[in-house]
Design a protein around this motif. Structure first.
Motif, PDB file in Angstrom:
ATOM      1  N   ASN A  32       0.826  -1.198   0.000  1.00 35.67           N
ATOM      2  CA  ASN A  32       0.000   0.000   0.000  1.00 35.67           C
ATOM      3  C   ASN A  32       0.860   1.247   0.000  1.00 35.67           C
ATOM      4  O   ASN A  32       1.838   1.349   0.753  1.00 35.67           O
ATOM      5  CB  ASN A  32      -0.898   0.029   1.256  1.00 35.67           C
ATOM      6  N   LEU A  33       0.501   2.206  -0.859  1.00 31.63           N
ATOM      7  CA  LEU A  33       1.125   3.513  -0.843  1.00 31.63           C
ATOM      8  C   LEU A  33       0.628   4.251   0.393  1.00 31.63           C
ATOM      9  O   LEU A  33      -0.580   4.326   0.636  1.00 31.63           O
ATOM     10  CB  LEU A  33       0.740   4.286  -2.105  1.00 31.63           C
ATOM     11  N   THR A  34       1.557   4.777   1.194  1.00 33.29           N
ATOM     12  CA  THR A  34       1.153   5.436   2.428  1.00 33.29           C
ATOM     13  C   THR A  34       1.539   6.916   2.493  1.00 33.29           C
ATOM     14  O   THR A  34       0.957   7.671   3.275  1.00 33.29           O
ATOM     15  CB  THR A  34       1.764   4.726   3.654  1.00 33.29           C
ATOM     16  N   PHE A  35       2.518   7.345   1.669  1.00 35.47           N
ATOM     17  CA  PHE A  35       2.955   8.739   1.727  1.00 35.47           C
ATOM     18  C   PHE A  35       3.714   9.053   0.450  1.00 35.47           C
ATOM     19  O   PHE A  35       4.336   8.167  -0.152  1.00 35.47           O
ATOM     20  CB  PHE A  35       3.859   8.951   2.947  1.00 35.47           C
ATOM     21  N   ALA A  36       3.675  10.304   0.017  1.00 41.98           N
ATOM     22  CA  ALA A  36       4.394  10.719  -1.180  1.00 41.98           C
ATOM     23  C   ALA A  36       4.972  12.110  -0.979  1.00 41.98           C
ATOM     24  O   ALA A  36       4.364  12.963  -0.336  1.00 41.98           O
ATOM     25  CB  ALA A  36       3.481  10.691  -2.408  1.00 41.98           C
ATOM     26  N   VAL A  37       6.162  12.316  -1.543  1.00 36.00           N
ATOM     27  CA  VAL A  37       6.819  13.621  -1.535  1.00 36.00           C
ATOM     28  C   VAL A  37       7.128  13.988  -2.984  1.00 36.00           C
ATOM     29  O   VAL A  37       7.723  13.182  -3.713  1.00 36.00           O
ATOM     30  CB  VAL A  37       8.115  13.625  -0.711  1.00 36.00           C
ATOM     31  N   LEU A  38       6.730  15.180  -3.400  1.00 39.62           N
ATOM     32  CA  LEU A  38       6.976  15.643  -4.761  1.00 39.62           C
ATOM     33  C   LEU A  38       7.756  16.954  -4.713  1.00 39.62           C
ATOM     34  O   LEU A  38       7.422  17.846  -3.935  1.00 39.62           O
ATOM     35  CB  LEU A  38       5.658  15.872  -5.510  1.00 39.62           C
ATOM     36  N   PHE A 318       9.010  10.829  -4.599  1.00 38.44           N
ATOM     37  CA  PHE A 318       9.342   9.800  -3.611  1.00 38.44           C
ATOM     38  C   PHE A 318       8.025   9.191  -3.147  1.00 38.44           C
ATOM     39  O   PHE A 318       7.113   9.925  -2.733  1.00 38.44           O
ATOM     40  CB  PHE A 318      10.065  10.398  -2.402  1.00 38.44           C
ATOM     41  N   GLU A 319       7.922   7.881  -3.194  1.00 35.58           N
ATOM     42  CA  GLU A 319       6.714   7.204  -2.731  1.00 35.58           C
ATOM     43  C   GLU A 319       7.073   6.194  -1.647  1.00 35.58           C
ATOM     44  O   GLU A 319       7.984   5.379  -1.821  1.00 35.58           O
ATOM     45  CB  GLU A 319       6.004   6.505  -3.893  1.00 35.58           C
ATOM     46  N   LEU A 320       6.351   6.256  -0.547  1.00 34.94           N
ATOM     47  CA  LEU A 320       6.556   5.340   0.576  1.00 34.94           C
ATOM     48  C   LEU A 320       5.487   4.255   0.535  1.00 34.94           C
ATOM     49  O   LEU A 320       4.290   4.562   0.491  1.00 34.94           O
ATOM     50  CB  LEU A 320       6.478   6.102   1.899  1.00 34.94           C
ATOM     51  N   TYR A 321       5.923   3.007   0.543  1.00 33.83           N
ATOM     52  CA  TYR A 321       4.999   1.871   0.516  1.00 33.83           C
ATOM     53  C   TYR A 321       5.152   1.035   1.774  1.00 33.83           C
ATOM     54  O   TYR A 321       6.256   0.882   2.310  1.00 33.83           O
ATOM     55  CB  TYR A 321       5.261   0.979  -0.699  1.00 33.83           C
ATOM     56  N   GLN A 322       4.040   0.484   2.232  1.00 33.99           N
ATOM     57  CA  GLN A 322       4.081  -0.533   3.272  1.00 33.99           C
ATOM     58  C   GLN A 322       3.858  -1.875   2.597  1.00 33.99           C
ATOM     59  O   GLN A 322       2.829  -2.097   1.959  1.00 33.99           O
ATOM     60  CB  GLN A 322       3.025  -0.296   4.351  1.00 33.99           C
ATOM     61  N   GLU A 323       4.847  -2.739   2.700  1.00 38.76           N
ATOM     62  CA  GLU A 323       4.764  -4.051   2.061  1.00 38.76           C
ATOM     63  C   GLU A 323       3.853  -4.967   2.869  1.00 38.76           C
ATOM     64  O   GLU A 323       3.479  -4.660   4.013  1.00 38.76           O
ATOM     65  CB  GLU A 323       6.166  -4.654   1.935  1.00 38.76           C
ATOM     66  N   ASP A 324       3.511  -6.122   2.280  1.00 38.74           N
ATOM     67  CA  ASP A 324       2.629  -7.044   2.985  1.00 38.74           C
ATOM     68  C   ASP A 324       3.284  -7.638   4.229  1.00 38.74           C
ATOM     69  O   ASP A 324       2.616  -8.186   5.093  1.00 38.74           O
ATOM     70  CB  ASP A 324       2.145  -8.155   2.052  1.00 38.74           C
ATOM     71  N   THR A 325       4.627  -7.484   4.329  1.00 37.78           N
ATOM     72  CA  THR A 325       5.351  -7.948   5.515  1.00 37.78           C
ATOM     73  C   THR A 325       5.273  -6.932   6.653  1.00 37.78           C
ATOM     74  O   THR A 325       5.695  -7.218   7.776  1.00 37.78           O
ATOM     75  CB  THR A 325       6.830  -8.168   5.178  1.00 37.78           C
ATOM     76  N   GLY A 326       4.783  -5.724   6.325  1.00 36.07           N
ATOM     77  CA  GLY A 326       4.747  -4.661   7.311  1.00 36.07           C
ATOM     78  C   GLY A 326       5.924  -3.711   7.188  1.00 36.07           C
ATOM     79  O   GLY A 326       5.920  -2.626   7.779  1.00 36.07           O
ATOM     80  N   ASP A 327       6.952  -4.117   6.436  1.00 37.58           N
ATOM     81  CA  ASP A 327       8.120  -3.257   6.232  1.00 37.58           C
ATOM     82  C   ASP A 327       7.787  -2.128   5.265  1.00 37.58           C
ATOM     83  O   ASP A 327       6.844  -2.215   4.471  1.00 37.58           O
ATOM     84  CB  ASP A 327       9.292  -4.074   5.680  1.00 37.58           C
ATOM     85  N   HIS A 328       8.601  -1.076   5.298  1.00 40.73           N
ATOM     86  CA  HIS A 328       8.403   0.071   4.423  1.00 40.73           C
ATOM     87  C   HIS A 328       9.523   0.179   3.393  1.00 40.73           C
ATOM     88  O   HIS A 328      10.693  -0.093   3.698  1.00 40.73           O
ATOM     89  CB  HIS A 328       8.342   1.370   5.234  1.00 40.73           C
ATOM     90  N   THR A 329       9.137   0.565   2.183  1.00 39.69           N
ATOM     91  CA  THR A 329      10.105   0.767   1.110  1.00 39.69           C
ATOM     92  C   THR A 329       9.868   2.127   0.454  1.00 39.69           C
ATOM     93  O   THR A 329       8.773   2.679   0.536  1.00 39.69           O
ATOM     94  CB  THR A 329      10.000  -0.336   0.035  1.00 39.69           C
ATOM     95  N   ILE A 330      10.917   2.634  -0.184  1.00 40.89           N
ATOM     96  CA  ILE A 330      10.837   3.908  -0.904  1.00 40.89           C
ATOM     97  C   ILE A 330      11.102   3.660  -2.381  1.00 40.89           C
ATOM     98  O   ILE A 330      12.071   2.982  -2.748  1.00 40.89           O
ATOM     99  CB  ILE A 330      11.870   4.920  -0.370  1.00 40.89           C
TER     100      ILE A 330
END
Length: 377
Positions: A32-38, A318-330
């Protein structure tokens, strides 16, 4: 054997349960996309200044030098519409002040670009319409003064250590090797422009940049160009402007320059992204309206600069995602071409979907806690 009503009912219930389980699994799986910076550059503008031998005066531009043009307004309205489309389903279809925060440098063209961008992003609908003849609504833009812990306007020359690095850059072997093929051209440009060759070569005067920029603006708006400003000459000026941008933030001691320049913005972005993971709430997007040098400083700090001048209305994402594992990726993208999807950008040393902690570790060398002390070294 005939199927009884009870059997049919049981089978229907079983199928319904299977469908429900499938839907639930679908909803909890994936990312899931949770935050974005433009961060975007302002739109098309008039020249910042002319050069001594320039053909055209400031009075020939409707609003004078350095101002957003109607073309620039169109470019940012298009970008606003693109942002709306890209984040439909993420941002609310109507403007909600708690979801988005917009900052701009204290320059007319960046403030106006943000205004028209928001007009494309959030055109008023239903109860938001306050005048049927004006499909626009006011949305706050927070202006960051240049004197306030600078993080949007680069380069920051009010830093002794950085100015020393610039002087070292201009005498470094790396820079000399890159400027050597252009020495004859610079002497010729000195005659054409009215600047002396030393001023054109120095990075902190921006004189060469202004010659290239003035011709670029004039060509876009069908002004008469001097006879010497052929396509080849303008292309070479463009190459030198890229070299100038690269030299301001890289080529020589890139990492240390990044600590004093673009690293300030990287730190701010990373802090906002990290806060979005620690304190998830209604804020979904942060937008910065800035300049080509802002994008150059940022990308050079991240070591992702593509050796091209960021065009008008270019946008770093920049897009912040929460993976199905609960971890976050950019994930990072760069939109500098309206005819295609934004280019994906990979931080050196990481995967495209970079784990947030690894991203933070990789950029840690360019982050400083006490910028003033670093500048006095």
């Amino acid at each position: 054997m005939r199927e009884t009503c009870q059997t049919r009912s049981s089978k229907s219930l079983y199928i319904s349960l299977l469908i429900l389980i499938f839907v639930l699994l679908e909803s909890v799986s994936g990312r899931n996309l949770t935050f974005a910076v433009l961060i975007y550059r302002h739109g098309d503008r008039s020249p910042i200044e002319s050069y001594p031998n320039g053909l055209h005066k400031e009075s020939e531009w409707p609003q004078g030098f350095g101002q957003l043009t109607t073309l620039g307004m169109q470019q940012h309205h298009e970008l606003g519409r693109y942002i709306k489309k890209r984040y439909s389903g993420f941002l609310s279809p109507i403007y909600k002040r708690e979801e988005i925060y917009i900052q701009s440098t204290d320059i007319d063209r960046t403030i106006m670009s943000a205004q028209v961008n928001l007009a494309g992003l959030f055109p008023p609908t239903t109860s938001e319409i306050w005048n049927p003849q004006i499909l626009w609504q006011p949305i706050p833009i927070y202006v960051v003064p240049k004197s306030f812990r600078p993080k949007l306007r680069f380069p920051i020359f009010d830093c002794p250590r950085y100015k020393k690095l610039l002087r070292e850059t201009m005498t470094s072997q790396e820079f000399r090797a890159k400027i050597q093929p252009y020495k004859k051209f610079l002497k010729t440009m000195a005659v054409y422009s009215g600047y002396d060759a030393k001023s054109l070569r120095n990075l902190d005067t921006f004189k060469l940049w202004h010659v290239q920029d003035t011709l670029h603006c004039e060509s876009i708006h069908n002004f008469t160009l001097p006879t010497w400003a052929t396509e080849d000459v303008r292309a070479t000026l463009g190459e030198l402007t890229v070299l100038s941008l690269s030299s301001l933030f890289g080529i020589y001691k890139r990492e240390e320059k990044a600590r004093l320049q673009g690293g300030l913005l990287v730190k701010d972005i990373l802090e906002n992204i990290s806060n979005a993971t620690k304190y998830p709430g209604k804020r979904k997007m942060l937008i910065y309206s800035a300049h080509d040098t802002t994008l150059g400083a940022l990308q050079m700090a991240l070591n992702t600069y593509n050796e091209r001048l960021p065009p008008y209305a270019a946008c770093q994402i920049f897009e912040l995602y929460q993976e199905d594992t609960g971890d976050h990726t950019i994930e990072m993208y760069f939109r500098n071409d309206t005819s295609r999807d934004p280019y994906p950008i990979t931080l050196p040393g990481c995967s495209f979907a970079c784990p947030l902690q690894k991203f933070a570790d990789l950029v840690s060398p360019i982050l400083v806690d006490d910028w003033e002390s670093e500048c006095r070294r």
